[in-house]
Write a protein that holds these residues in place. Structure first.
Motif, PDB file in Angstrom:
ATOM      1  N   ASN A  20       0.855  -1.091  -0.160  1.00  0.00           N
ATOM      2  CA  ASN A  20      -0.015   0.015   0.022  1.00  0.00           C
ATOM      3  C   ASN A  20       0.990   1.329  -0.161  1.00  0.00           C
ATOM      4  OD1 ASN A  20       1.022   0.073   2.501  1.00  0.00           O
ATOM      5  ND2 ASN A  20      -0.894   0.088   3.640  1.00  0.00           N
ATOM      6  N   GLU A  23      -0.479   4.098  -2.249  1.00  0.00           N
ATOM      7  CA  GLU A  23      -1.717   4.769  -1.826  1.00  0.00           C
ATOM      8  C   GLU A  23      -1.241   5.682  -0.337  1.00  0.00           C
ATOM      9  OE1 GLU A  23      -2.963   1.926  -4.226  1.00  0.00           O
ATOM     10  OE2 GLU A  23      -1.546   1.579  -2.478  1.00  0.00           O
ATOM     11  N   GLY A 108      -7.189   0.731  -3.799  1.00  0.00           N
ATOM     12  CA  GLY A 108      -5.691   0.338  -3.329  1.00  0.00           C
ATOM     13  C   GLY A 108      -5.886  -1.113  -2.503  1.00  0.00           C
TER      14      GLY A 108
END
Length: 198
Positions: A20, A23, A108
């Motif tokens: 992630n 993001e 995401g």
């Protein structure tokens, strides 16, 4: 607000290893991510690349060494040779395209769920039930897996053309609105710095 075109394949182990971080980076910079899944096997021959199965044995061996090394460094579980790889990436890509159009869940989280299903959980991401599980886990209506197939196919094809035009040749690949290009999950720090300097 700046935009980042995120070119990736749901079959890409290095996209999985990005986790992630994109993001998180985008949130820090107030950037919008445009998720652009593409057919990586069609991209390779158009941009001078070679699919993993056709590479020299030394390259294939080193690829596995590097994947194991990166997964360990990042603390991410990973099956180096998952049971259902390669598989048909189109169904999961179409679902991601439909979800982005819908806009009601975590994009995401969806992308990471699909990649985790392949690379950590050894699930077949071409299967409808797996795709629906990923959609649900990310807060989307699982019926998105059954809708927008024509639009999904058209967008999937257009993403490939956009990638070639933008100078993309692998995955993950990040292209900023002003043309900055960054290839690989190990270039996210460079993308972060680039956005800080803009």
């Amino acid at each position: 607000m700046t935009a980042i075109d995120f070119y990736f394949s749901t079959l890409s182990p290095y996209t999985y290893l990005a986790g992630n971080r994109l993001e998180e980076l985008a949130a820090r910079h107030g950037a919008q991510i445009i998720y652009k899944p593409l057919d990586i096997m069609a991209l390779f021959p158009r941009t001078g690349g070679t699919p993993p199965k056709d590479r020299h044995p030394a390259r294939q061996e080193y690829r596995l060494i590097e994947l194991e090394r990166q997964a360990k460094k990042l603390g991410m579980p990973m099956k180096l040779q998952p049971a259902h790889w390669p598989t048909n990436a189109a169904p999961s890509s179409y679902a991601i395209i439909a979800a982005q159009k819908e806009g009601d869940g975590g994009m995401g989280a969806l992308v990471q769920s699909v990649l985790r299903a392949c690379w950590a959980e050894e699930k077949d991401i071409a299967e409808d039930t797996v795709i629906k599980e990923c959609l649900t886990a990310a807060g989307f209506d699982p019926s998105l897996a059954d809708s927008g197939l024509l639009v999904g196919a058209e967008t999937y094809g257009q993403n490939l053309e956009d990638a070639v035009s933008a100078g993309v040749f692998g995955a993950p690949f990040y292209v900023t609105a002003d043309g900055g290009r960054f290839w690989g999950q190990d270039r996210l720090d460079d993308l972060d710095r680039y956005l800080s300097e803009q």
